[in-house]
Enzyme design. Structure first.
Site, short mmCIF file in Angstrom:
data_model
loop_
_atom_site.label_atom_id
_atom_site.label_comp_id
_atom_site.label_asym_id
_atom_site.label_seq_id
_atom_site.Cartn_x
_atom_site.Cartn_y
_atom_site.Cartn_z
N ASN A 104 0.86 -1.18 0.00
CA ASN A 104 0.00 0.00 0.00
C ASN A 104 0.90 1.22 0.00
OD1 ASN A 104 -2.88 -1.11 0.40
ND2 ASN A 104 -1.68 -2.19 1.97
N GLU A 105 1.11 1.75 -1.19
CA GLU A 105 2.08 2.81 -1.37
C GLU A 105 1.53 4.17 -0.93
OE1 GLU A 105 5.01 2.09 -1.99
OE2 GLU A 105 5.29 0.66 -3.62
N SER A 106 2.40 5.15 -0.93
CA SER A 106 2.01 6.52 -0.62
C SER A 106 0.82 6.92 -1.50
CB SER A 106 3.19 7.46 -0.87
OG SER A 106 2.85 8.78 -0.58
#
Length: 642
Positions: free
Chosen positions: A166-168
């Protein structure tokens, strides 16, 4: 409940922190504590005849945890028959038998070594067609929900604060899905895939929503490289730019850290801002130099008001006025500077970092990779040699995985051409070349090199290291190639430090009987090659400390190409003139295989010589900003007292 062996802070002291954090001495003790927490939960569920639903992570952080769980299973009888696991993520596309597959990772490190039922572990499928992914992800979540949710979720943290993949920018209600990987994440993983171009661009990840629904969450982080994002996640605002910050809103989450990962937390880095402290000399130095840099003032220009307005009034009461404190710290910093890293003969050494005697010292420089010596302490290396010391360099590993495939093929062909030109029997060389060419032509991404390729790559780096040592002025008998066995796997993943590695280190130290040892003191990655090499040296020195020659042996630690010691930590700073900076650059240039497109470039686009020069210039600039003399560059060292 997790309890630290060293962290005695109270809730009051943690007022800067918005999530529970527990700090351990090192990643080993932290991993053991987390393993005990998991084992207790598994046993509790067994007593209730209930399944234990675990969310598991991959990467370097949980390796020690899985190792301890396997030990508990084999030695203490911990059963996993009631355990059901769901992994966070998997690269996409990815075959399960690939060397970089998380399926392979989990089976090798945990699942195949315990008695968990095969139908009870779940890892996202990297072989699906894109059309199948949405339904697969919905079903993955449905399985978790049908079991009542995750009882305990294990997490690592990415350099940008990602949890899972779950990236930025990920939302708190995000679901399990296919995601595009952030450039920072891909760069961090690129060493596993032999370069950024081979690194996957997408992955399947459990969504933030399911992570936040877990009944308990433990996030583990080790090493100095994680310290900045840990501070941001724990002390900063909740924001989707840093997904780990969402855990501030979880009612049963804890960050489990080693000392290095916790080093930027306010209560660790500037404890005088959160509690009454005992003002040791080291703490005073850290506080004063930090204040001077924060205010952009030379040390001698700090005033009483500066101390009071920045939360350091009790330091004034303890050691003030400001003038007295400033003079003391300025003199301490000035005394770290020396152009004589081996000690200045016939000089008063009472305020110098090194001893004057013996005037000619035996020096042993340990270099984890074949270029760390010249990159990290090349100016000091050359000074020691030029000032008449008997300098030895020990290259601890072959560094073979950091050579590009086309370089290996080029050198293999060179041997054939050389033999042909000089009438040397060439059958074996041709066979090796043909075997190398055939393998490299069909080599898959991250496939382990065959021995012939590994040996060729190792010889390339060995030749470059020898060329650097010749450039400095060392004879062959003072150049040592250790080829420590822990490194020789052909993959990024190395074996644990073994007794053979330690014994080889002991044997070399006993042979040379050095007055000085220089070693790479990197703490950024507790599982990295530099740290394993350092552990071998530390263990060897501890075993040898009772020997007579060790009473005269001092150990100095340098840092790698990416980071330098904090200004408050430096105990010896060796200045360099512009000409010496240029000479060091020429020494680095001997490592041709590490120029112009390095295999393990990392997130820094600069070449190693540029990184080294910039870092050394920055150190010199810090000294200048603090009011000391101006130098072109400086190399810094910390003494390890054993």
């Amino acid at each position: 409940m997790l309890k630290s062996t060293i962290d005695k802070s109270t809730g009051f002291e943690k007022r800067f922190e918005n999530i529970n954090t527990v700090v351990f001495e090192n990643s080993t003790s932290a991993s053991i504590a987390v393993a005990k927490e998991i084992a207790a939960l598994i046993k509790l569920k067994q007593e209730k005849n209930e399944p234990c639903i675990l969310g598991l992570a991959t990467g370097s952080s949980p390796k020690g945890l899985y190792s301890e769980l396997v030990r508990m299973h084999k030695e203490e009888g911990l059963s996993f028959k009631n355990v059901i696991t769901f992994n966070l993520d998997e690269y996409y596309p990815m075959q399960p038998d690939s060397i970089n597959s998380y399926v392979r990772f989990m089976k090798e490190l945990l699942l195949d070594q315990v008695d968990i039922l095969p139908e009870n572990y779940h890892i996202p499928d990297g072989t699906l067609s894109k059309e199948e992914i949405a339904d697969y992800c919905a079903n993955y979540e449905a399985k978790i929900e049908a079991l009542g949710g995750i009882d305990l979720q294990i997490l690592g943290i990415g350099g940008n604060g990602h949890i899972g993949f779950n990236e930025s920018g990920s939302l708190q209600n995000s679901k399990t899905r296919l995601v595009a990987l952030d450039h920072i994440t891909r760069v961090a993983a690129s060493s596993d895939f032999s370069g950024l171009s081979n690194t996957p661009r997408t992955a399947i990840t459990l969504g933030v929503k399911k992570i936040m629904e877990a009944k308990q969450v433990i996030l583990m982080a080790w090493g100095e490289s994680k310290s900045n994002i840990i501070k941001t996640s724990v002390e900063g605002p909740v924001t989707n730019l840093v997904p780990a910050s969402f855990l501030q809103e979880h009612n049963n989450a804890v960050f489990v850290l080693d000392k290095e990962a916790s080093s930027k937390l306010t209560r660790i880095n500037t404890p005088w801002l959160v509690e009454k402290v005992v003002w040791t000399d080291q703490l005073i130095r850290k506080a004063v130099l930090g204040l001077a840099l924060h205010l952009k003032k030379p040390v001698l220009m700090l005033t009483d008001a500066d101390y009071i307005e920045n939360g350091m009034s009790d330091l004034l009461a303890h050691s003030g006025p400001a003038y007295d404190i400033n003079i003391k710290i300025f003199n301490q910093l000035q005394n770290t500077i020396t152009g004589w890293p081996g000690g200045k003969p016939n000089a008063d050494d009472s305020k110098r970092p090194e001893r004057a005697e013996p005037a000619k010292k035996r020096v042993l420089i340990f270099s984890p990779h074949p270029d760390d010596d010249i990159i990290s302490m090349g100016g000091t290396f050359m000074r020691l040699q030029n000032q008449g010391h008997e300098v030895h360099v020990a290259y601890q590993t072959s560094g073979n995985i950091a050579v590009a495939d086309d370089e290996a093929l080029r050198f293999a062909k060179f041997v054939c051409d050389y033999n042909q030109k000089f009438g040397i029997k060439n059958n074996e060389a041709n066979e090796i070349y043909e075997k190398t060419a055939a393998f490299l032509k069909n080599k898959k991404n991250s496939e382990v090199d065959i021995p012939e390729v590994r040996y060729t790559k190792g010889l390339i780096r060995k030749g470059e290291a020898r060329a650097t040592s010749y450039f400095v002025g060392l004879p062959d008998e003072q150049i040592h190639f250790m080829e420590l066995p822990f490194y020789e796997t052909g993959t990024i993943e190395k074996k644990p430090l073994g007794e053979v590695d330690i014994q080889l280190t002991i044997d070399l130290i006993e042979k040379i009987k050095p007055h000085q040892i220089y070693a790479a003191g990197d703490l950024a990655d507790p599982h990295g090659t530099h740290k394993v090499c350092l552990d071998a040296i530390f263990e060897a020195v501890k075993r040898l400390k009772s020997k007579d020659f060790m009473k005269d042996c001092w150990v100095w630690l340098y840092r790698g190409a990416w980071q330098e010691w904090g200004i408050d930590e430096i105990e010896m700073a060796v200045p360099m003139s512009p000409d010496q900076v240029l000479e060091k650059r020429h020494g680095i240039f001997k490592h041709q295989s590490q120029k112009d497109g390095v295999v393990f470039q990392g997130s820094d686009a600069r070449e190693f010589w540029q990184r080294a020069e910039d870092r050394n210039k920055e150190t010199a600039m810090l000294y200048k900003q603090l009011g000391l003399s101006t130098y072109a560059a400086m190399e810094a060292f910390v003494r390890w007292k054993y």
